[in-house]
Design a protein around this motif. Structure first.
Motif, PDB file in Angstrom:
ATOM      1  N   LEU A  44      16.600  69.532  39.793  1.00 55.06           N
ATOM      2  CA  LEU A  44      16.934  68.556  38.750  1.00 55.06           C
ATOM      3  C   LEU A  44      15.683  68.135  37.986  1.00 55.06           C
ATOM      4  CD1 LEU A  44      19.507  66.361  40.666  1.00 55.06           C
ATOM      5  CD2 LEU A  44      19.983  67.760  38.645  1.00 55.06           C
ATOM      6  N   ARG A  45      14.601  67.842  38.693  1.00 56.46           N
ATOM      7  CA  ARG A  45      13.352  67.455  38.016  1.00 56.46           C
ATOM      8  C   ARG A  45      12.889  68.560  37.072  1.00 56.46           C
ATOM      9  NH1 ARG A  45      12.432  65.548  43.139  1.00 56.46           N
ATOM     10  NH2 ARG A  45      12.330  63.275  43.255  1.00 56.46           N
ATOM     11  N   GLN A  46      12.950  69.810  37.536  1.00 60.82           N
ATOM     12  CA  GLN A  46      12.511  70.940  36.718  1.00 60.82           C
ATOM     13  C   GLN A  46      13.410  71.122  35.496  1.00 60.82           C
ATOM     14  OE1 GLN A  46      13.937  74.764  37.557  1.00 60.82           O
ATOM     15  NE2 GLN A  46      13.511  74.773  35.379  1.00 60.82           N
ATOM     16  N   LEU A  47      14.724  71.057  35.693  1.00 61.58           N
ATOM     17  CA  LEU A  47      15.652  71.206  34.569  1.00 61.58           C
ATOM     18  C   LEU A  47      15.459  70.100  33.537  1.00 61.58           C
ATOM     19  CD1 LEU A  47      18.920  72.207  36.451  1.00 61.58           C
ATOM     20  CD2 LEU A  47      17.632  73.650  34.854  1.00 61.58           C
ATOM     21  N   PHE A  48      15.315  68.871  34.003  1.00 65.31           N
ATOM     22  CA  PHE A  48      15.139  67.756  33.077  1.00 65.31           C
ATOM     23  C   PHE A  48      13.831  67.893  32.308  1.00 65.31           C
ATOM     24  CE2 PHE A  48      17.823  64.865  36.059  1.00 65.31           C
ATOM     25  CZ  PHE A  48      18.966  65.548  35.692  1.00 65.31           C
TER      26      PHE A  48
END
Length: 114
Positions: A44-48
């Motif tokens: 999630l951190r990477q996608l955001f």
């Protein structure tokens, strides 16, 4: 080009985005039904980050109890932890290609990374 969609088959926008991907020539598509195969907090951190979003930008309030649980006002780490534990809190669909990631609402946003 490789593309991954985090998909919810019950969502009309997700189905429309998936159709765009399936109709685009040269797409090697991976479909992840995120309610069955949840995100990790790191993903999630990477996608955001790749989409230029904050966790709050991708927080799904409609149809969830996220607001009642205080997530609207929580810090980003708490929102991501809640999303990893309850993937329905993530707005949908998210698509990732080598050109980046996008929250595809509306569905035509996906064309920016194709």
């Amino acid at each position: 080009m490789k593309a991954t969609i985090w998909h919810n088959p019950a969502c009309g926008t997700s189905r429309k985005t998936l159709a765009i991907l399936q109709e685009t020539p040269g797409i090697d598509l991976t479909i992840i039904e995120y309610l069955k195969q949840p995100y990790t907090a790191d993903k999630l951190r990477q996608l955001f980050a790749d989409a230029g979003l904050t966790p709050h930008d991708a927080l799904r309030l409609r149809g969830t109890d996220a607001e009642e649980r205080g997530l609207k006002d929580a810090d980003g780490d708490a929102v991501i932890a809640a999303m990893a534990a309850h993937p329905a809190y993530v707005e949908r669909p998210i698509v990732e290609t080598e050109k980046g990631a996008r929250l595809c609402r509306p569905q035509d946003v996906v064309r920016e990374i194709l």
